[in-house]
Write an enzyme that holds these catalytic residues in place. Sequence first.
Site, short mmCIF file in Angstrom:
data_model
loop_
_atom_site.label_atom_id
_atom_site.label_comp_id
_atom_site.label_asym_id
_atom_site.label_seq_id
_atom_site.Cartn_x
_atom_site.Cartn_y
_atom_site.Cartn_z
N HIS A 230 0.81 -1.21 0.00
CA HIS A 230 0.00 0.00 0.00
C HIS A 230 0.85 1.26 0.00
CE1 HIS A 230 -3.14 2.81 1.79
NE2 HIS A 230 -3.73 2.31 0.72
N LYS B 183 3.55 4.24 -1.13
CA LYS B 183 3.82 4.99 -2.36
C LYS B 183 5.21 5.63 -2.23
CE LYS B 183 -0.81 4.73 -1.92
NZ LYS B 183 -1.52 4.30 -0.69
N ASP C 120 18.24 7.90 -8.30
CA ASP C 120 19.70 8.06 -8.16
C ASP C 120 20.15 8.19 -6.71
OD1 ASP C 120 19.89 7.95 -10.89
OD2 ASP C 120 20.10 10.12 -11.17
N HIS D 116 -8.22 11.71 0.71
CA HIS D 116 -7.36 10.52 0.69
C HIS D 116 -6.11 10.73 1.55
CE1 HIS D 116 -4.89 7.27 -1.31
NE2 HIS D 116 -6.06 6.66 -1.18
N LYS E 153 -3.33 11.10 4.64
CA LYS E 153 -2.90 10.37 5.83
C LYS E 153 -1.78 11.19 6.48
CE LYS E 153 -3.73 7.08 2.38
NZ LYS E 153 -5.16 7.03 2.48
N ASP F 100 1.51 19.93 18.05
CA ASP F 100 2.24 20.98 18.77
C ASP F 100 3.14 21.84 17.90
OD1 ASP F 100 1.04 20.29 21.12
OD2 ASP F 100 2.76 19.24 21.96
#
Length: 393
Positions: A113, A115, A120, A293, A295, A300
């Site tokens: 899941h 990404k 390089d 979508h 996450k 603080d």
Amino acid sequence: MDRFRSGNRIKLLRNGAEYFPALERAIDSAEREVWLESYLFADDASGRRIAEAMARAAKRGVKVRVMVDGWGAKFYLTPALARFMRDAGIEVLKYRPEVAAWQFRSHRLRRLHRKLVHIDRRVAFVGGINVIDDMNTPGQKPPRLDFAVSVEGPLLPLIAQTMQRVWALVQLVQLGTSQLPLFPERGRAERVGTQTAKFVIRDNLRHRRDIEQAYLAAIRRAKREIVIANSYFFPGITFRRALADATARGVVVTLILQAKVEYVLLHFASRAMYGQLLGAGVIIQEYHKSMLHAKVAVIDDHWATVGSSNIDPYSLLMAREANVFVRDRGFARELKQSLADMVKDGARPVAPQHWKSRSRLYKAAIWVAYGIVRLAMGFLGYGGNEWFPRRRS
């Protein structure tokens, strides 16, 4: 992968509108190698744009490797686009491609899941953005709202190492051999900036709870404010208690959650937790303007995270995930402002009084959904008392 490293340069990227141009530029500057991992890779405007950039790199002699999840790619990576990439000299692998509706096994829920991209060993990209156009949101209102970061500096060797390891592992499982070592050397990278950060993965071996523990450590140290934006929010009891404990000591806790219904069962099951969270003083903002979508989180004004991991059993118990955790006031301030703009432009608060007054039928529906998810997770052997504690007699 469990400690903060200084000397990084990390840039926030909002949505595919900022992410894909930055990714394309980085690929076009590649001299030796391009590695890309994505849950899905769509045959749409953005997917073809990135595929063409990688094809140009391969034509220059750059080694290009692409790994997609076998389930996520099933409905988006067309045979034509996969053939285009392979004909261009791009290596394409599928993580756990053996998905058949009539042959279900629980281990098949262990998906790729995360990404990730690295180029390089000079620049990397980490976040929640798949290779899919912002406007490609089947069944949902576009555009998709998400975040990623570009990373330069000492985190690069860690990112490159985990990507090479998973590639070698998949080759060994599927082909019986790999031209790459299963335990690659990490290497080093020069300091290029002033930001302190760590790269954290979640897998089913030595890093089962690393992302969750990083969240919990920051929540337990919070003194003033916690802001979490998460598209699929279904936390276990430890996470919920940590949020309640934070509000009890005076911390303002705000959750920005998806108002749109994407997965009906999970959508209603997660609402069963609203009463407990609202009763503890947690503020819930439901984002309704388009498809959420994201996450991400800010705590603080100096701690932030961007990644692929939702706060739900799928991400925290089953899938391979990757997040970057940043300790930097400037970065946290920028992400916090983006979240504040989201709330201002497209969110509505869930009022505790209004929630309590919802119909008995609705309340029954969310608890039925919760019970079904509980039974399913128990049947599959995930979660235990952490997600679904038994009532004490």
